[in-house]
Design a protein around this motif. Structure first.
Motif, PDB file in Angstrom:
ATOM      1  N   TYR A 290       0.766  -1.222   0.046  1.00 16.53           N
ATOM      2  CA  TYR A 290      -0.168   0.145  -0.123  1.00 16.53           C
ATOM      3  C   TYR A 290       0.845   1.085   0.011  1.00 16.53           C
ATOM      4  O   TYR A 290       1.690   1.496   0.917  1.00 16.53           O
ATOM      5  CB  TYR A 290      -0.928  -0.022   1.234  1.00 16.53           C
ATOM      6  CG  TYR A 290      -1.623   1.203   1.298  1.00 16.53           C
ATOM      7  CD1 TYR A 290      -2.694   1.588   0.514  1.00 16.53           C
ATOM      8  CD2 TYR A 290      -1.344   1.864   2.482  1.00 16.53           C
ATOM      9  CE1 TYR A 290      -3.443   2.747   0.768  1.00 16.53           C
ATOM     10  CE2 TYR A 290      -2.241   3.064   2.806  1.00 16.53           C
ATOM     11  CZ  TYR A 290      -3.128   3.580   2.057  1.00 16.53           C
ATOM     12  OH  TYR A 290      -3.786   4.628   2.274  1.00 16.53           O
ATOM     13  N   TYR A 291       0.466   2.055  -1.147  1.00 18.63           N
ATOM     14  CA  TYR A 291       1.483   3.336  -1.135  1.00 18.63           C
ATOM     15  C   TYR A 291       0.709   4.586  -0.703  1.00 18.63           C
ATOM     16  O   TYR A 291       1.323   5.558  -1.139  1.00 18.63           O
ATOM     17  CB  TYR A 291       2.029   3.486  -2.554  1.00 18.63           C
ATOM     18  CG  TYR A 291       3.424   2.577  -2.646  1.00 18.63           C
ATOM     19  CD1 TYR A 291       3.746   1.722  -1.392  1.00 18.63           C
ATOM     20  CD2 TYR A 291       4.207   2.789  -3.889  1.00 18.63           C
ATOM     21  CE1 TYR A 291       4.930   1.057  -1.717  1.00 18.63           C
ATOM     22  CE2 TYR A 291       5.462   2.132  -3.697  1.00 18.63           C
ATOM     23  CZ  TYR A 291       5.763   1.305  -2.997  1.00 18.63           C
ATOM     24  OH  TYR A 291       6.921   0.316  -2.971  1.00 18.63           O
ATOM     25  N   GLY A 292      -0.449   4.489  -0.358  1.00 16.05           N
ATOM     26  CA  GLY A 292      -1.288   5.814   0.014  1.00 16.05           C
ATOM     27  C   GLY A 292      -2.677   5.729  -0.526  1.00 16.05           C
ATOM     28  O   GLY A 292      -2.823   5.082  -1.110  1.00 16.05           O
ATOM     29  N   ASP A 293      -3.555   6.722   0.062  1.00 15.97           N
ATOM     30  CA  ASP A 293      -4.850   6.877  -0.121  1.00 15.97           C
ATOM     31  C   ASP A 293      -4.876   7.894  -1.397  1.00 15.97           C
ATOM     32  O   ASP A 293      -5.985   8.118  -1.659  1.00 15.97           O
ATOM     33  CB  ASP A 293      -5.678   7.068   0.880  1.00 15.97           C
ATOM     34  CG  ASP A 293      -5.324   8.543   1.358  1.00 15.97           C
ATOM     35  OD1 ASP A 293      -4.311   9.038   0.956  1.00 15.97           O
ATOM     36  OD2 ASP A 293      -5.791   9.069   2.487  1.00 15.97           O
TER      37      ASP A 293
ATOM     38  N   ARG B 277       4.951   9.354 -11.837  1.00 16.18           N
ATOM     39  CA  ARG B 277       3.621   9.977 -11.496  1.00 16.18           C
ATOM     40  C   ARG B 277       2.677   9.071 -12.462  1.00 16.18           C
ATOM     41  O   ARG B 277       1.419   8.524 -12.005  1.00 16.18           O
ATOM     42  CB  ARG B 277       3.425  11.416 -11.697  1.00 16.18           C
ATOM     43  CG  ARG B 277       2.001  11.842 -11.638  1.00 16.18           C
ATOM     44  CD  ARG B 277       1.983  13.415 -11.813  1.00 16.18           C
ATOM     45  NE  ARG B 277       2.216  13.829 -10.864  1.00 16.18           N
ATOM     46  CZ  ARG B 277       1.638  14.305  -9.802  1.00 16.18           C
ATOM     47  NH1 ARG B 277       0.262  13.926  -9.564  1.00 16.18           N
ATOM     48  NH2 ARG B 277       2.000  15.156  -8.702  1.00 16.18           N
ATOM     49  N   GLU B 278       2.977   8.906 -13.625  1.00 16.61           N
ATOM     50  CA  GLU B 278       2.109   8.070 -14.615  1.00 16.61           C
ATOM     51  C   GLU B 278       1.855   6.824 -14.137  1.00 16.61           C
ATOM     52  O   GLU B 278       0.750   6.305 -14.121  1.00 16.61           O
ATOM     53  CB  GLU B 278       2.707   8.205 -15.944  1.00 16.61           C
ATOM     54  CG  GLU B 278       1.859   7.270 -16.977  1.00 16.61           C
ATOM     55  CD  GLU B 278       2.393   7.309 -18.347  1.00 16.61           C
ATOM     56  OE1 GLU B 278       1.982   6.646 -19.298  1.00 16.61           O
ATOM     57  OE2 GLU B 278       3.283   7.996 -18.489  1.00 16.61           O
ATOM     58  N   ILE B 279       2.785   6.060 -13.528  1.00 18.17           N
ATOM     59  CA  ILE B 279       2.740   4.641 -13.000  1.00 18.17           C
ATOM     60  C   ILE B 279       1.947   4.765 -11.922  1.00 18.17           C
ATOM     61  O   ILE B 279       1.111   3.808 -11.744  1.00 18.17           O
ATOM     62  CB  ILE B 279       4.112   4.109 -12.894  1.00 18.17           C
ATOM     63  CG1 ILE B 279       5.040   3.953 -14.047  1.00 18.17           C
ATOM     64  CG2 ILE B 279       3.917   2.782 -11.943  1.00 18.17           C
ATOM     65  CD1 ILE B 279       6.221   3.607 -13.901  1.00 18.17           C
TER      66      ILE B 279
ATOM     67  N   ARG C 159      -3.643   3.547  -8.923  1.00 17.05           N
ATOM     68  CA  ARG C 159      -4.833   3.869  -8.143  1.00 17.05           C
ATOM     69  C   ARG C 159      -6.020   3.272  -8.399  1.00 17.05           C
ATOM     70  O   ARG C 159      -6.512   3.294  -9.502  1.00 17.05           O
ATOM     71  CB  ARG C 159      -4.961   5.387  -8.281  1.00 17.05           C
ATOM     72  CG  ARG C 159      -5.983   6.050  -7.608  1.00 17.05           C
ATOM     73  CD  ARG C 159      -5.500   6.288  -6.053  1.00 17.05           C
ATOM     74  NE  ARG C 159      -6.526   7.123  -5.388  1.00 17.05           N
ATOM     75  CZ  ARG C 159      -7.761   6.874  -4.761  1.00 17.05           C
ATOM     76  NH1 ARG C 159      -7.573   5.553  -4.673  1.00 17.05           N
ATOM     77  NH2 ARG C 159      -8.305   7.535  -3.979  1.00 17.05           N
ATOM     78  N   ARG C 160      -6.461   2.675  -7.438  1.00 18.18           N
ATOM     79  CA  ARG C 160      -7.879   2.077  -7.571  1.00 18.18           C
ATOM     80  C   ARG C 160      -8.510   2.236  -6.047  1.00 18.18           C
ATOM     81  O   ARG C 160      -8.186   2.844  -5.361  1.00 18.18           O
ATOM     82  CB  ARG C 160      -7.563   0.502  -7.607  1.00 18.18           C
ATOM     83  CG  ARG C 160      -6.356  -0.261  -6.831  1.00 18.18           C
ATOM     84  CD  ARG C 160      -6.341  -1.578  -7.259  1.00 18.18           C
ATOM     85  NE  ARG C 160      -4.917  -1.999  -6.726  1.00 18.18           N
ATOM     86  CZ  ARG C 160      -4.587  -3.167  -6.604  1.00 18.18           C
ATOM     87  NH1 ARG C 160      -5.743  -4.136  -6.591  1.00 18.18           N
ATOM     88  NH2 ARG C 160      -3.504  -3.760  -5.929  1.00 18.18           N
TER      89      ARG C 160
ATOM     90  N   TRP D 120      -1.881   0.753  -4.778  1.00 19.91           N
ATOM     91  CA  TRP D 120      -1.360  -0.522  -4.868  1.00 19.91           C
ATOM     92  C   TRP D 120      -0.409  -1.170  -5.568  1.00 19.91           C
ATOM     93  O   TRP D 120      -0.691  -0.912  -6.866  1.00 19.91           O
ATOM     94  CB  TRP D 120      -2.475  -1.478  -4.444  1.00 19.91           C
ATOM     95  CG  TRP D 120      -3.689  -1.232  -3.428  1.00 19.91           C
ATOM     96  CD1 TRP D 120      -4.618  -0.208  -3.622  1.00 19.91           C
ATOM     97  CD2 TRP D 120      -3.580  -1.528  -2.023  1.00 19.91           C
ATOM     98  NE1 TRP D 120      -5.288  -0.270  -2.321  1.00 19.91           N
ATOM     99  CE2 TRP D 120      -4.652  -0.973  -1.433  1.00 19.91           C
ATOM    100  CE3 TRP D 120      -2.577  -2.284  -1.275  1.00 19.91           C
ATOM    101  CZ2 TRP D 120      -5.035  -1.176  -0.069  1.00 19.91           C
ATOM    102  CZ3 TRP D 120      -2.900  -2.469   0.083  1.00 19.91           C
ATOM    103  CH2 TRP D 120      -4.182  -1.918   0.713  1.00 19.91           C
ATOM    104  N   PHE D 121       0.897  -1.680  -5.218  1.00 20.70           N
ATOM    105  CA  PHE D 121       1.466  -2.661  -6.095  1.00 20.70           C
ATOM    106  C   PHE D 121       1.697  -3.973  -5.783  1.00 20.70           C
ATOM    107  O   PHE D 121       1.832  -4.292  -4.508  1.00 20.70           O
ATOM    108  CB  PHE D 121       3.033  -1.805  -6.237  1.00 20.70           C
ATOM    109  CG  PHE D 121       3.073  -0.438  -6.851  1.00 20.70           C
ATOM    110  CD1 PHE D 121       3.265  -0.469  -8.032  1.00 20.70           C
ATOM    111  CD2 PHE D 121       2.578   0.863  -6.279  1.00 20.70           C
ATOM    112  CE1 PHE D 121       3.399   0.695  -8.882  1.00 20.70           C
ATOM    113  CE2 PHE D 121       2.653   1.861  -6.951  1.00 20.70           C
ATOM    114  CZ  PHE D 121       3.068   1.971  -8.334  1.00 20.70           C
TER     115      PHE D 121
END
Length: 265
Positions: free
Chosen positions: A198-201, A236-238, A243-244, A249-250
């Motif tokens: 998780y990389y943030g909301d 940023r594009e990645i 973003r879901r 999430w990665f």
């Protein structure tokens, strides 16, 4: 750190600034289950960071104890603050490198580590030191990353940039078995864990978190201004593509490695 019981990346995680504990929130349930800490056990947590896994272990070891060790002084200071704030009393934290730290001989029943064992300068020396701190019937439970190519958080974010191989130093089961055997462990098993990090909301929260990574900082510093700006735009594009519902999430792949101490003669 307080473990999340989140079972799906589509469930809303805690909001606010991202930290290492929230990044790994979906890994914690599997890790705690694998540790299986018993009420009277003495637990050593290696590379404990701000101490979430140590506090979880201390709570499980209600009639035992837990000790967290980490090389980072700020992390240990934060771990002590959080333990006091949460009134976890059977826990303590020590600053040190578990590779050479003077651990009490046979002072623990189980050694645990959530992504804290890959960065030792001498892996064999470190695991020998850890083995010496465990009782003869002791055990080791650790979570480590699988190969870089199996971890989208590394391949997508860092692309072709150089990435420290240390994070993946325990990715190969045969290598891990060889090191553990030489260190005095036996019967190593490997449980495949596939959970996203998780990389943030929000995109901005994720970019702020990624910007704190050493690999990101080093890559950007190596570029001229125009190239650095293009790299930021690429990242940023990645992030926007990842973003879901519920956050950024990665995908990731990890091993939970379990091993038992081989009895000393």
């Amino acid at each position: 750190m307080k473990s999340s019981e989140t079972a799906s990346p589509h469930e809303r995680p805690k909001t606010g600034a991202v930290d290492y504990d929230s990044e790994l929130q979906l890994h914690d349930k599997a890790f705690r289950r694998a540790c299986g800490v018993h009420a009277r056990e003495r637990v050593l947590d290696i590379g404990c960071g701000s101490g979430q896994t140590t506090r979880d272990a201390a709570r499980a070891a209600s009639a035992g104890s837990a000790v967290g060790i980490d090389i980072s002084a700020p992390a240990i200071a934060r771990a002590r603050e959080l333990a006091a704030a949460q009134d976890v009393r059977n826990v303590r934290f020590e600053q040190g490198d578990a590779q050479a730290h003077p651990l009490p001989r046979q002072g623990f029943d189980v050694a645990i580590s959530r992504f804290g064992t890959m960065f030792f300068a001498d892996l064999l020396a470190a695991f020998r030191n850890i083995r010496g701190a465990l009782a003869d019937n002791g055990r080791l439970v650790m979570m480590v990353w699988q190969a870089r190519e199996a971890n989208e958080w590394s391949t997508a974010i860092h692309g072709h940039c150089a990435q420290s191989s240390a994070a993946f130093s325990l990715a190969d089961p045969s290598t891990v078995e060889r090191i553990l055997d030489a260190a005095g462990f036996a019967d190593a098993t490997f449980q495949d864990v596939r959970e996203p990090v998780y990389y943030g909301d929000s995109v901005e929260a994720a970019l702020d978190w990624i910007g704190q990574f050493q690999a990101t900082r080093e890559a950007l510093r190596s570029l001229d201004a125009a190239s650095a700006e293009r790299e930021r735009a690429r990242i940023r594009e990645i992030v926007e593509r990842h973003r879901r519902d519920g956050g950024v999430w990665f995908d990731s792949r990890a091993w939970i490695v379990r091993a038992h101490c081989r009895r000393t003669p």
